[in-house]
Design an enzyme around this catalytic site. Structure first.
Site, PDB file in Angstrom:
ATOM      1  N   LEU A  48      48.815  15.907  64.083  1.00  0.00           N
ATOM      2  CA  LEU A  48      50.026  15.409  63.446  1.00  0.00           C
ATOM      3  C   LEU A  48      49.588  14.720  62.172  1.00  0.00           C
ATOM      4  O   LEU A  48      48.616  13.966  62.182  1.00  0.00           O
ATOM      5  CB  LEU A  48      50.713  14.427  64.384  1.00  0.00           C
ATOM      6  CG  LEU A  48      51.811  13.499  63.869  1.00  0.00           C
ATOM      7  CD1 LEU A  48      52.732  13.081  65.015  1.00  0.00           C
ATOM      8  CD2 LEU A  48      51.280  12.244  63.187  1.00  0.00           C
ATOM      9  N   ASP A  50      51.389  13.969  57.853  1.00  0.00           N
ATOM     10  CA  ASP A  50      52.452  13.315  57.077  1.00  0.00           C
ATOM     11  C   ASP A  50      53.844  13.529  57.674  1.00  0.00           C
ATOM     12  O   ASP A  50      54.185  14.657  58.044  1.00  0.00           O
ATOM     13  CB  ASP A  50      52.551  13.918  55.665  1.00  0.00           C
ATOM     14  CG  ASP A  50      51.211  14.128  54.997  1.00  0.00           C
ATOM     15  OD1 ASP A  50      50.180  13.801  55.589  1.00  0.00           O
ATOM     16  OD2 ASP A  50      51.223  14.650  53.864  1.00  0.00           O
ATOM     17  N   TYR A 113      52.941  22.673  53.013  1.00  0.00           N
ATOM     18  CA  TYR A 113      52.521  21.291  52.779  1.00  0.00           C
ATOM     19  C   TYR A 113      53.745  20.367  52.756  1.00  0.00           C
ATOM     20  O   TYR A 113      54.874  20.790  52.950  1.00  0.00           O
ATOM     21  CB  TYR A 113      51.730  21.214  51.464  1.00  0.00           C
ATOM     22  CG  TYR A 113      50.269  21.597  51.606  1.00  0.00           C
ATOM     23  CD1 TYR A 113      49.784  22.246  52.741  1.00  0.00           C
ATOM     24  CD2 TYR A 113      49.364  21.305  50.586  1.00  0.00           C
ATOM     25  CE1 TYR A 113      48.442  22.581  52.862  1.00  0.00           C
ATOM     26  CE2 TYR A 113      48.020  21.649  50.695  1.00  0.00           C
ATOM     27  CZ  TYR A 113      47.565  22.286  51.826  1.00  0.00           C
ATOM     28  OH  TYR A 113      46.235  22.620  51.934  1.00  0.00           O
ATOM     29  N   SER A 114      53.480  19.113  52.425  1.00  0.00           N
ATOM     30  CA  SER A 114      54.517  18.090  52.598  1.00  0.00           C
ATOM     31  C   SER A 114      55.706  18.253  51.674  1.00  0.00           C
ATOM     32  O   SER A 114      55.601  18.831  50.588  1.00  0.00           O
ATOM     33  CB  SER A 114      53.905  16.706  52.408  1.00  0.00           C
ATOM     34  OG  SER A 114      53.168  16.403  53.561  1.00  0.00           O
ATOM     35  N   ARG A 179      51.858  18.585  44.287  1.00  0.00           N
ATOM     36  CA  ARG A 179      52.491  18.774  45.601  1.00  0.00           C
ATOM     37  C   ARG A 179      53.374  17.601  46.043  1.00  0.00           C
ATOM     38  O   ARG A 179      53.439  16.578  45.394  1.00  0.00           O
ATOM     39  CB  ARG A 179      51.413  19.014  46.665  1.00  0.00           C
ATOM     40  CG  ARG A 179      50.353  17.943  46.761  1.00  0.00           C
ATOM     41  CD  ARG A 179      49.330  18.286  47.856  1.00  0.00           C
ATOM     42  NE  ARG A 179      48.212  17.383  47.854  1.00  0.00           N
ATOM     43  CZ  ARG A 179      47.070  17.576  47.186  1.00  0.00           C
ATOM     44  NH1 ARG A 179      46.888  18.662  46.463  1.00  0.00           N
ATOM     45  NH2 ARG A 179      46.096  16.667  47.240  1.00  0.00           N
ATOM     46  N   ASP A 180      53.998  17.804  47.202  1.00  0.00           N
ATOM     47  CA  ASP A 180      54.731  16.785  47.963  1.00  0.00           C
ATOM     48  C   ASP A 180      56.034  16.338  47.278  1.00  0.00           C
ATOM     49  O   ASP A 180      56.240  15.140  47.025  1.00  0.00           O
ATOM     50  CB  ASP A 180      53.837  15.547  48.244  1.00  0.00           C
ATOM     51  CG  ASP A 180      52.493  15.920  48.841  1.00  0.00           C
ATOM     52  OD1 ASP A 180      52.389  17.029  49.405  1.00  0.00           O
ATOM     53  OD2 ASP A 180      51.547  15.113  48.744  1.00  0.00           O
ATOM     54  N   GLU A 234      49.147  11.195  46.133  1.00  0.00           N
ATOM     55  CA  GLU A 234      49.817  12.071  47.099  1.00  0.00           C
ATOM     56  C   GLU A 234      51.110  11.418  47.589  1.00  0.00           C
ATOM     57  O   GLU A 234      51.256  10.197  47.552  1.00  0.00           O
ATOM     58  CB  GLU A 234      48.894  12.339  48.299  1.00  0.00           C
ATOM     59  CG  GLU A 234      47.641  13.125  47.931  1.00  0.00           C
ATOM     60  CD  GLU A 234      46.881  13.651  49.155  1.00  0.00           C
ATOM     61  OE1 GLU A 234      46.589  14.850  49.196  1.00  0.00           O
ATOM     62  OE2 GLU A 234      46.573  12.854  50.055  1.00  0.00           O
TER      63      GLU A 234
HETATM   64  C1  FRU Z   1      48.560  14.134  52.551  1.00  0.00           C
HETATM   65  C2  FRU Z   1      48.460  15.623  52.232  1.00  0.00           C
HETATM   66  C3  FRU Z   1      49.549  16.043  51.276  1.00  0.00           C
HETATM   67  C4  FRU Z   1      49.684  17.500  51.585  1.00  0.00           C
HETATM   68  C5  FRU Z   1      49.485  17.532  53.078  1.00  0.00           C
HETATM   69  C6  FRU Z   1      48.861  18.782  53.610  1.00  0.00           C
HETATM   70  O1  FRU Z   1      48.017  13.810  53.775  1.00  0.00           O
HETATM   71  O2  FRU Z   1      47.190  15.934  51.718  1.00  0.00           O
HETATM   72  O3  FRU Z   1      49.274  15.754  49.928  1.00  0.00           O
HETATM   73  O4  FRU Z   1      50.937  18.008  51.221  1.00  0.00           O
HETATM   74  O5  FRU Z   1      48.678  16.423  53.386  1.00  0.00           O
HETATM   75  O6  FRU Z   1      48.770  18.744  55.003  1.00  0.00           O
END
Ligand code: FRU
Length: 512
Positions: A48, A50, A113-114, A179-180, A234
């Site tokens: 588990l 983000d 990803y997130s 990302r994110d 991030e």
């Molecule tokens: C943060 C991260 C995010 C990315 C995700 C991938 O923990 O590195 O930046 O989207 O985890 O699992």
């Protein structure tokens, strides 16, 4: 350099492509762990990470998270990754909806990803980063394409991904670390903040805007004045509380400064006037840590229909080994917190729904001296409210997760002489990331009575001080019967009142 391909052994698109007995084997092994939490969300198996898409939709709270349920599977090992989906009415008991989104298209083949979620016209819009690699025939020269992807979830929790990316990276003058997305709405426009790395290898946040969710315009970086704060930011989030604008994110690559920035990667926020959404100008404070504990990362907030700003976070860190891996799982969430602003700082408290978990209650009042005293025993899940006064002593020690003879414990030191709070994990069951130090601390005025709130679960503690301005979250891996709390006062007596609620386990029902 290792060949990246080894990370993708037996890569499958869907969890349903994996034989059920292999999935079940992982779940059965995880169940035997002595560290399984009672009321903190954790994965049935695998990893588990983000919290993602934290939102309220269709009358319920929705929480997704970064999920690799077969992350520790062996003989054969499978690679499968996506967002896990959980739904709740009260933020305490959860319905498990299994996979929310999986890495099954050409935009997200190497990882969903997130990302985040926003309810729009009876649907929940999901915005996330699809991780794609090209040139994968080469040994090490894989090229990343970070796609920002959209998807719509209907009221039956069915997700349709959009075929065209919303934004395709890398962008000019930036690397492939992009990302994110965290989406929000202001007036009739949609905005998102995303973590990005500049070509000079410093981290930043990019602000983007859309009128229709399909076409996105790049407004530019948020101008924080913090241009040299680590190499990558991030999981950014922008929100407003009263007249304050808050930009929170997780910077990587900060150097430890006194008692700050001690973990492998950091978390925190900048607070100031509201962000100028046309220019990205953000008149803000210095960088404050949000949680100063050993295990906290990738936080995400949402505003609910009671107008509360609620925080979720991963009580864990990337690239960090936890003893639960022996049972083929890792990671848990914090208990959700409500955020407010006081005197220019964020203050945090567990959401009031914690009361739904209250079972036995008792109250203890003690005068503590240099003899060690037992404060509580026989429970591994508690909400503890302490009022302590060590102004007539040098210091007061509280040992949580203690064994019978108190040789093993999580030690909290209230040092009146030094006006400091210290939590020491150095003598506490199985060590975790000791290379990053065994103590975390903050200034605390101990000339007066102080209140401390502690949420304790089987293998974690969240400690709230200074009315929630300083919070310390951590995992602890002691033996099952380390359920005692001892107190000792040094060089003088201390007064202690403890209001203790034992907590029932939260319910997780499977609705797949
Ligand atoms: C943060 C991260 C995010 C990315 C995700 C991938 O923990 O590195 O930046 O989207 O985890 O699992």
């Amino acid at each position: 350099m290792t060949n990246r391909r080894t990370n993708f052994i037996n890569m499958v698109k869907h969890l349903s492509d994996v034989p059920q007995n292999i999935i079940q084997k992982e779940i059965d092994l995880s169940k035997t762990s002595p560290y399984r939490q009672n009321y903190h969300i954790e994965s049935e198996s695998g990893s588990l990470g983000d919290p993602n898409g934290f939102s309220q939709f269709n009358g319920q709270y929705h929480l997704f998270y970064q999920w690799s349920p077969l992350g520790f599977s062996q003989d054969p090992h499978y690679t499968q990754h996506g967002w896990k989906h959980l739904i709740s009415k009260n933020l305490v008991d959860w319905q498990d909806w299994g996979t929310g989104i999986e890495s099954d298209t050409e935009l997200d083949k190497y990882g969903t990803y997130s990302g985040s979620a926003l309810p729009i016209n009876n649907k929940l819009f999901l915005m996330y980063t699809g991780n794609m690699w090209t040139n994968t025939e080469s040994r090490d020269d894989w090229q990343r394409i970070p796609y920002q992807v959209g998807a719509m979830m209907d009221k039956n929790n069915h997700v349709e991904k959009w075929q065209n990316p919303l934004i395709t990276g890398p962008l000019e003058n930036y690397t492939d670390h992009f990302r994110d997305p965290k989406i929000f709405k202001e007036g009739s426009n949609y905005y998102a903040v995303l973590g990005i790395q500049r070509e000079n290898l410093t981290g930043s946040v990019l602000l983007v805007k859309s009128m229709n969710l399909y076409n996105w315009q790049i407004i530019g970086e948020i101008k924080t004045g913090h241009d040299n704060l680590g190499y990558m930011w991030e999981c950014p989030d922008y929100y407003e509380i009263a007249d304050y604008g808050i930009l929170q994110f997780c910077p990587q690559g900060l150097e430890t400064k006194e008692n700050k920035f001690k973990n492998i990667y950091q978390n925190g926020y900048l607070i100031g006037k509201k962000l100028d959404l046309d220019t990205g100008k953000f008149d803000c404070s210095e960088f404050h840590e949000l949680d100063q504990g050993f295990d906290f990362y990738a936080m995400q907030t949402m505003k609910d229909n009671h107008n509360r700003r609620i925080l979720m976070a991963w009580m864990g860190l990337p690239e960090t080994k936890y003893p639960t891996e022996n049972y083929h799982y890792t990671g848990c969430m914090i208990f959700p917190r409500e955020l407010q602003v006081k005197d220019g700082f964020i203050v945090q408290k567990p959401v009031d729904e914690i009361k739904d978990l209250y079972a036995n209650h008792y109250f203890v009042q003690k005068e503590v001296d240099s003899g060690i005293q037992l404060l509580a025993e026989e429970s591994d899940a508690r909400d503890i409210e302490l009022e302590l006064d060590c102004s007539q002593a040098n210091s007061l020690t509280i040992d949580l997760f203690a064994n019978e003879d108190n040789t093993d414990h999580l030690r909290l030191i209230f040092n009146h002489k030094k006006q400091e709070f210290i939590v020491n994990r150095g003598n506490c069951g199985i060590p975790v990331s000791e290379d990053y130090g065994v103590e975390r601390s903050c200034h605390l005025n101990l000339d007066q009575k102080v209140k401390v709130r502690i949420l304790q679960d089987v293998s974690s503690a969240e400690i709230f001080l200074n009315k929630g301005r300083n919070v310390f979250s951590m995992r602890v891996f002691t033996a099952k019967d380390n359920d005692k709390i001892f107190v000792t006062s040094h060089n003088g007596t201390s007064q202690l009142k403890a209001d203790i609620h034992q907590l029932r386990s939260s319910k997780v029902t499977v609705s797949r």
